[in-house]
Write a protein that holds these residues in place. Structure first.
Motif, PDB file in Angstrom:
ATOM      1  N   PHE A 635      39.489  81.632 100.716  1.00 27.87           N
ATOM      2  CA  PHE A 635      38.740  81.585 101.969  1.00 27.87           C
ATOM      3  C   PHE A 635      37.954  80.271 102.126  1.00 27.87           C
ATOM      4  O   PHE A 635      37.839  79.732 103.224  1.00 27.87           O
ATOM      5  N   LYS A 636      37.410  79.774 101.011  1.00 32.36           N
ATOM      6  CA  LYS A 636      36.546  78.590 101.079  1.00 32.36           C
ATOM      7  C   LYS A 636      37.293  77.281 100.845  1.00 32.36           C
ATOM      8  O   LYS A 636      36.807  76.217 101.226  1.00 32.36           O
ATOM      9  N   ALA A 637      38.455  77.357 100.203  1.00 35.97           N
ATOM     10  CA  ALA A 637      39.187  76.126  99.871  1.00 35.97           C
ATOM     11  C   ALA A 637      40.678  76.290 100.148  1.00 35.97           C
ATOM     12  O   ALA A 637      41.510  76.152  99.250  1.00 35.97           O
ATOM     13  N   PRO A 638      41.058  76.586 101.398  1.00 35.05           N
ATOM     14  CA  PRO A 638      42.481  76.795 101.701  1.00 35.05           C
ATOM     15  C   PRO A 638      43.324  75.542 101.528  1.00 35.05           C
ATOM     16  O   PRO A 638      44.551  75.638 101.426  1.00 35.05           O
ATOM     17  N   ASP A 639      42.691  74.365 101.488  1.00 33.56           N
ATOM     18  CA  ASP A 639      43.439  73.134 101.248  1.00 33.56           C
ATOM     19  C   ASP A 639      43.773  72.957  99.772  1.00 33.56           C
ATOM     20  O   ASP A 639      44.557  72.081  99.407  1.00 33.56           O
ATOM     21  N   TYR A 640      43.177  73.785  98.920  1.00 33.07           N
ATOM     22  CA  TYR A 640      43.469  73.745  97.487  1.00 33.07           C
ATOM     23  C   TYR A 640      44.446  74.845  97.074  1.00 33.07           C
ATOM     24  O   TYR A 640      45.269  74.651  96.193  1.00 33.07           O
ATOM     25  N   PHE A 641      44.312  76.002  97.703  1.00 35.72           N
ATOM     26  CA  PHE A 641      45.110  77.158  97.303  1.00 35.72           C
ATOM     27  C   PHE A 641      45.928  77.654  98.493  1.00 35.72           C
ATOM     28  O   PHE A 641      45.369  78.070  99.506  1.00 35.72           O
ATOM     29  N   LYS A 642      47.240  77.618  98.320  1.00 40.25           N
ATOM     30  CA  LYS A 642      48.138  78.060  99.390  1.00 40.25           C
ATOM     31  C   LYS A 642      48.159  79.574  99.498  1.00 40.25           C
ATOM     32  O   LYS A 642      48.380  80.131 100.586  1.00 40.25           O
ATOM     33  N   ALA A 643      47.958  80.259  98.367  1.00 45.80           N
ATOM     34  CA  ALA A 643      48.032  81.718  98.340  1.00 45.80           C
ATOM     35  C   ALA A 643      47.086  82.240  97.270  1.00 45.80           C
ATOM     36  O   ALA A 643      46.610  81.495  96.412  1.00 45.80           O
ATOM     37  N   ALA A 644      46.813  83.549  97.339  1.00 50.30           N
ATOM     38  CA  ALA A 644      45.943  84.164  96.341  1.00 50.30           C
ATOM     39  C   ALA A 644      46.300  85.629  96.168  1.00 50.30           C
ATOM     40  O   ALA A 644      46.698  86.308  97.125  1.00 50.30           O
ATOM     41  N   ILE A 645      46.135  86.101  94.929  1.00 47.75           N
ATOM     42  CA  ILE A 645      46.260  87.525  94.599  1.00 47.75           C
ATOM     43  C   ILE A 645      44.898  87.981  94.105  1.00 47.75           C
ATOM     44  O   ILE A 645      44.361  87.444  93.133  1.00 47.75           O
ATOM     45  N   SER A 646      44.332  88.969  94.791  1.00 47.37           N
ATOM     46  CA  SER A 646      43.006  89.470  94.461  1.00 47.37           C
ATOM     47  C   SER A 646      43.098  90.928  94.043  1.00 47.37           C
ATOM     48  O   SER A 646      43.433  91.795  94.852  1.00 47.37           O
ATOM     49  N   GLY A 647      42.796  91.206  92.763  1.00 42.54           N
ATOM     50  CA  GLY A 647      42.852  92.567  92.247  1.00 42.54           C
ATOM     51  C   GLY A 647      41.476  93.160  92.048  1.00 42.54           C
ATOM     52  O   GLY A 647      40.613  92.554  91.402  1.00 42.54           O
ATOM     53  N   ALA A 648      41.232  94.325  92.619  1.00 43.00           N
ATOM     54  CA  ALA A 648      39.997  95.099  92.428  1.00 43.00           C
ATOM     55  C   ALA A 648      38.749  94.225  92.509  1.00 43.00           C
ATOM     56  O   ALA A 648      37.930  94.208  91.596  1.00 43.00           O
ATOM     57  N   PRO A 649      38.570  93.470  93.589  1.00 50.83           N
ATOM     58  CA  PRO A 649      37.471  92.503  93.652  1.00 50.83           C
ATOM     59  C   PRO A 649      36.144  93.123  94.078  1.00 50.83           C
ATOM     60  O   PRO A 649      36.101  94.071  94.857  1.00 50.83           O
ATOM     61  N   VAL A 650      35.061  92.586  93.560  1.00 50.30           N
ATOM     62  CA  VAL A 650      33.761  92.806  94.198  1.00 50.30           C
ATOM     63  C   VAL A 650      33.714  91.864  95.394  1.00 50.30           C
ATOM     64  O   VAL A 650      33.955  90.666  95.259  1.00 50.30           O
ATOM     65  N   THR A 651      33.435  92.399  96.553  1.00 51.03           N
ATOM     66  CA  THR A 651      33.419  91.570  97.763  1.00 51.03           C
ATOM     67  C   THR A 651      32.040  91.500  98.410  1.00 51.03           C
ATOM     68  O   THR A 651      31.748  90.561  99.140  1.00 51.03           O
ATOM     69  N   ASP A 652      31.223  92.503  98.158  1.00 52.76           N
ATOM     70  CA  ASP A 652      29.861  92.549  98.688  1.00 52.76           C
ATOM     71  C   ASP A 652      28.980  93.006  97.534  1.00 52.76           C
ATOM     72  O   ASP A 652      29.066  94.155  97.090  1.00 52.76           O
ATOM     73  N   TRP A 653      28.108  92.119  97.041  1.00 51.77           N
ATOM     74  CA  TRP A 653      27.340  92.430  95.837  1.00 51.77           C
ATOM     75  C   TRP A 653      26.322  93.536  96.060  1.00 51.77           C
ATOM     76  O   TRP A 653      25.805  94.106  95.090  1.00 51.77           O
ATOM     77  N   ALA A 654      26.049  93.886  97.303  1.00 50.56           N
ATOM     78  CA  ALA A 654      25.188  95.034  97.570  1.00 50.56           C
ATOM     79  C   ALA A 654      25.864  96.340  97.167  1.00 50.56           C
ATOM     80  O   ALA A 654      25.202  97.371  97.038  1.00 50.56           O
ATOM     81  N   LEU A 655      27.179  96.290  96.939  1.00 50.49           N
ATOM     82  CA  LEU A 655      27.931  97.483  96.550  1.00 50.49           C
ATOM     83  C   LEU A 655      28.055  97.636  95.040  1.00 50.49           C
ATOM     84  O   LEU A 655      28.638  98.603  94.563  1.00 50.49           O
ATOM     85  N   TYR A 656      27.521  96.669  94.272  1.00 57.44           N
ATOM     86  CA  TYR A 656      27.662  96.743  92.824  1.00 57.44           C
ATOM     87  C   TYR A 656      26.346  97.194  92.193  1.00 57.44           C
ATOM     88  O   TYR A 656      25.310  97.310  92.845  1.00 57.44           O
ATOM     89  N   ASP A 657      26.368  97.465  90.887  1.00 57.96           N
ATOM     90  CA  ASP A 657      25.227  98.121  90.254  1.00 57.96           C
ATOM     91  C   ASP A 657      24.066  97.176  89.960  1.00 57.96           C
ATOM     92  O   ASP A 657      24.202  95.957  89.947  1.00 57.96           O
ATOM     93  N   THR A 658      22.924  97.781  89.694  1.00 58.07           N
ATOM     94  CA  THR A 658      21.669  97.053  89.512  1.00 58.07           C
ATOM     95  C   THR A 658      21.727  96.076  88.343  1.00 58.07           C
ATOM     96  O   THR A 658      21.410  94.892  88.496  1.00 58.07           O
ATOM     97  N   HIS A 659      22.077  96.559  87.166  1.00 62.66           N
ATOM     98  CA  HIS A 659      21.898  95.766  85.948  1.00 62.66           C
ATOM     99  C   HIS A 659      22.762  94.517  85.961  1.00 62.66           C
ATOM    100  O   HIS A 659      22.293  93.428  85.603  1.00 62.66           O
ATOM    101  N   TYR A 660      24.017  94.638  86.369  1.00 64.59           N
ATOM    102  CA  TYR A 660      24.894  93.472  86.416  1.00 64.59           C
ATOM    103  C   TYR A 660      24.489  92.533  87.548  1.00 64.59           C
ATOM    104  O   TYR A 660      24.284  91.341  87.349  1.00 64.59           O
ATOM    105  N   THR A 661      24.362  93.061  88.743  1.00 64.41           N
ATOM    106  CA  THR A 661      24.166  92.224  89.924  1.00 64.41           C
ATOM    107  C   THR A 661      22.817  91.519  89.907  1.00 64.41           C
ATOM    108  O   THR A 661      22.722  90.309  90.153  1.00 64.41           O
ATOM    109  N   GLU A 662      21.761  92.263  89.609  1.00 66.78           N
ATOM    110  CA  GLU A 662      20.429  91.669  89.628  1.00 66.78           C
ATOM    111  C   GLU A 662      20.230  90.679  88.480  1.00 66.78           C
ATOM    112  O   GLU A 662      19.370  89.795  88.564  1.00 66.78           O
TER     113      GLU A 662
END
Length: 755
Positions: A635-662
């Motif tokens: 998304f941020k560097a399409p001139d570097y990467f023609k394609a991408a495979i994203s497996g089980a990604p965290v996409t919004d850190w508000a959806l992840y747990d306290t100890h890791y995210t904070e």
């Protein structure tokens, strides 16, 4: 977010690199200089990657030395089913190996939901015998199986079902002297006297939101603490946690299976939301008398570690602030549980990494402590007055883990990266301080398992050119016997394919701040310098993970398949990843996905200087944190990467747990801009084309909602992309059929996008 799936490509957090600051360095790793290995030249198919027998050959797990040092025991998968484990043994004197207990002698049934979740967080997969515990006299074994407990007599081979009462038993273990068995059932702690078979509840108020002797979600998932109770060395008492989950948000989570939807209620501590309330107590075995430890006025805290002192009269616990910038080691006497003495204070402007390297000595009033206070994880000898007596290790390298403190001979054995950051070796240093000695010498990764009271150890070794081997060694590293040589000869499952197995070139590019970023580059089978090849950049890049290592990994099988299809595979450990010190890691603090992406871009800048690289056909592939990185990179560097495979990604850190995210982003209320900038969603408009996403639809770690939010955002923007979702799959995408379909799909996608 634990990183035990990490060798595929999880999450990435590198630092900024300038396009002109790249330099290369030839590898000094002897094990990877050959371009090919001896063996057959049969092409590797995706269907063969995870079929039985395992390509890696016999690779036992659960390695232990019996307390008397006479037996090596381990769990080995069956030839016709590599994921079904029996218990095996090797007689140390003769070297003879035999099955010790066939799992068919036990009743293997369905696990409870709690135990399934616990094993997922432990990354324990398979069936049969999955855990076992030696008695102190080496005459018996405790074996948990499907919620019940078996007591196995080594002498006569009998198996006895222990009377644990009604309900599913979890977190079972033998007491230090082997007189009792303890376990958790129905959220309470129980102790079974093995002589009288009397079963005694140590707690009775568990149920609902109250859990006794159980580790809370973030302790299991993020702190590497899988238990909530600890035996005193003399068996007189047990320390345990009591957690109250009533303040944690109750989430109804959908687990989508092929034949229906399972609604699961889970108390999930989202970043910025409430955690459990935790208390610490000691209960005596004889009369069940409880003493509560005074933890202080602040209730919004973590208790990541609890350790008894050798005298069984004093208890230590580690007190961690919610922002994880403060870690105290506190000591309490059982006669005055309302007063704690602080022995160590660790402070950081970013975060403090936890470890398990606390060892109280028996022969002096001192302890071993691991700390990053000088920028790298090193060992210290500290007195019980809190004063540092000696720094035992130092330098611009890290200690991985203390393996044995041998007070009789005065040595501390530990693993670390002193030789090369891409390898893990065994060393020892005098307890009194002095020169560090290298014990292991073979290039690769060494994971030792020591006997309880002797400097004799099992070495679980592997390298890029050697599937896992297990050998028995003496105190100076001398090999005494093979437990599993696992030589790739004509009878080995890997042999037909080994002649086409490709070894990488190691090197480095420099970050803009001058720090070196390690990489490894795999060239295609039948490589020709006159051709140009598309590249797959496999990434994780997140904290506590390292991909660029000289180690065997089953996740590299797909890499080998890609090499045989004419792809280059490139991996770079960006800043923020593990084993390089705090300066290297802390750059990601309060803003994820920026420095990491720029570091991966610097790797691409280097690739584009190579004449055999097709610089217009480069894809980014990662899972978990690597899935997050794949999205951010595309998304941020399409001139570097023609394609991408994203497996089980965290996409919004508000959806992840306290100890890791904070730990990395701080509290959402104090870093609103950092959370927004670290989310994938603001960059969706930068996406052009070439995206494949996949996710397990029963993932209880990185919730499925992380992917569906991106699906909806892309659809709202009218962007075309592909997605594959797996009914019933958890975060690690286990199962031969699931993985076969997944990798076939990924290979097909890469062929279409890059060729």
């Amino acid at each position: 977010m634990t990183t035990k799936w990490m060798t595929t490509a999880l999450m990435v957090v590198p630092m900024l690199l300038s396009n002109t600051a790249c330099s290369t360095m030839k590898s000094t790793t002897n094990a990877v200089k050959e371009s090919s290995l001896k063996g057959g030249v049969t092409p590797l198919s995706i269907e063969r990657l995870y079929a039985s027998p395992a390509l890696a050959g016999t690779s036992p797990r659960g390695l232990k030395l019996s307390p008397d040092g006479k037996r090596v025991t381990y769990l080995a998968g069956r030839k016709d089913d590599q994921y079904f484990y029996d218990l095996w043994q090797m007689d140390v004197a003769s070297g003879k190996q035999s099955i010790l207990l066939d799992a068919d002698k036990l009743t293997i049934g369905e696990l409870s939901d709690e135990e399934k979740a616990r094993r997922e967080r432990q990354r324990i997969y398979g069936q049969g015998i999955m855990e076992y515990f030696w008695s102190d006299d080496s005459q018996a074994l405790l074996i948990p199986a499907s919620g019940v407990l078996y007591y196995f007599s080594v002498n006569d081979g009998t198996v006895k079902l222990l009377p644990t009462g009604e309900g599913f038993v979890t977190d079972a273990r033998l007491s230090p002297k082997g007189n009792y068995v303890s376990f958790v059932r129905d959220q309470n702690l129980f102790v079974l006297d093995l002589k009288t078979e009397n079963l005694t509840p140590m707690t009775t108020d568990g149920g609902g939101a109250i859990k006794n002797a159980m580790a809370e979600f973030v302790a299991q998932e993020e702190m590497d603490r899988m238990t909530g109770y600890w035996w005193s060395p003399d068996e007189s008492a047990i320390a345990y946690t009591r957690i109250d989950e009533s303040g944690v948000e109750l989430v109804t989570r959908n687990e989508i299976y092929a034949d229906g939807i399972k609604l699961t209620e889970q108390r999930y501590p989202y970043a910025g939301k409430n955690n459990v309330t935790i208390k610490l107590a000691v209960v005596t075995i004889l009369d069940q008398k409880k003493s509560w430890i005074e933890l202080g006025k602040e209730q919004d805290i973590y208790i990541p570690r609890v350790n008894w002192l050798p005298d069984s009269k004093r208890l230590s616990y580690q007190w961690q602030s919610r922002d994880q910038q403060t870690l105290d080691l506190r000591l309490v006497s059982l006669t005055q549980t309302d007063k704690s003495k602080t022995l160590v204070e660790e402070r950081s402007d970013a975060w403090i990494n936890l470890n398990s390297d606390l060892y109280f000595l028996k022969q002096q009033e001192s302890f071993i402590w691991a700390s990053e206070r000088d920028g790298f994880n090193h060992l210290y000898l500290i007195g019980l007055d809190g004063k540092v007596k000696k720094q035992l290790t130092s330098g611009n390298w890290v200690v991985d883990e203390v393996e044995l403190v041998d007070e009789k001979t005065g040595w501390i054995y530990f693993t670390g990266r002193k030789t090369l950051v891409t390898e893990k070796h065994l060393y020892r240093v005098p307890l009194a301080g002095g020169e560090i000695e290298s014990i292991s010498h073979r290039a690769g990764m060494h994971s030792p398992v020591f006997a309880e009271n002797e400097a004799v150890y099992l070495d679980y070794f592997s390298s890029l050119s050697q599937p896992p081997q297990i050998s028995l060694h003496g105190d100076q590293g001398q090999r005494l016997a093979w437990v599993e040589e696992n030589k790739v000869d004509k009878s080995h499952p890997l042999y037909p394919f080994f002649g086409q197995w490709q070894l990488p070139e190691f090197g480095q590019v420099n970050a803009e701040d001058g720090q070196a970023l390690q990489y490894r580059l795999f060239k295609p089978t039948n490589f020709s310098a006159d051709k140009q090849y598309p590249v797959v950049v496999r990434v994780y890049g997140g904290p506590h993970a390292q991909l660029v290592v000289n180690s065997w990994s089953e996740h590299d099988y797909f890499t080998q398949y890609l090499l045989q299809q004419g792809f280059i595979v490139f991996q770079l450990d960006n800043r923020g990843s593990a084993h390089r010190g705090t300066q290297f890691e802390h750059v990601i603090y309060q803003h994820l996905g920026e420095a990491e992406v720029n570091d991966q871009k610097a790797g691409v800048d280097y690739l584009r200087t190579l004449l055999f690289v097709d610089g217009d056909n480069i894809a980014l592939y990662g899972h978990s944190y690597g899935g997050y990185m794949a999205l951010m990179g595309l998304f941020k560097a399409p001139d570097y990467f023609k394609a991408a495979i994203s497996g089980a990604p965290v996409t919004d850190w508000a959806l992840y747990d306290t100890h890791y995210t904070e730990r990395y982003l701080g509290h959402p209320q104090k870093n609103t801009e950092g959370y927004e900038a670290s989310s994938v969603l603001p960059y969706v408009k930068g996406y052009q084309s070439g995206l494949l996403m996949y996710h397990g639809m029963a993932d209880d770690n990185v919730l499925f909602e992380n992917s569906t939010k991106v699906y909806k955002a892309l659809q709202d923007e009218g962007k075309l992309f592909q997605m594959i979702d797996y009914p019933g799959s958890k975060h690690s995408m286990r199962g031969e059929k699931v993985r076969t379909h997944l990798y076939r799909s990924l290979a097909d996608f890469l062929e279409r996008e890059l060729k």
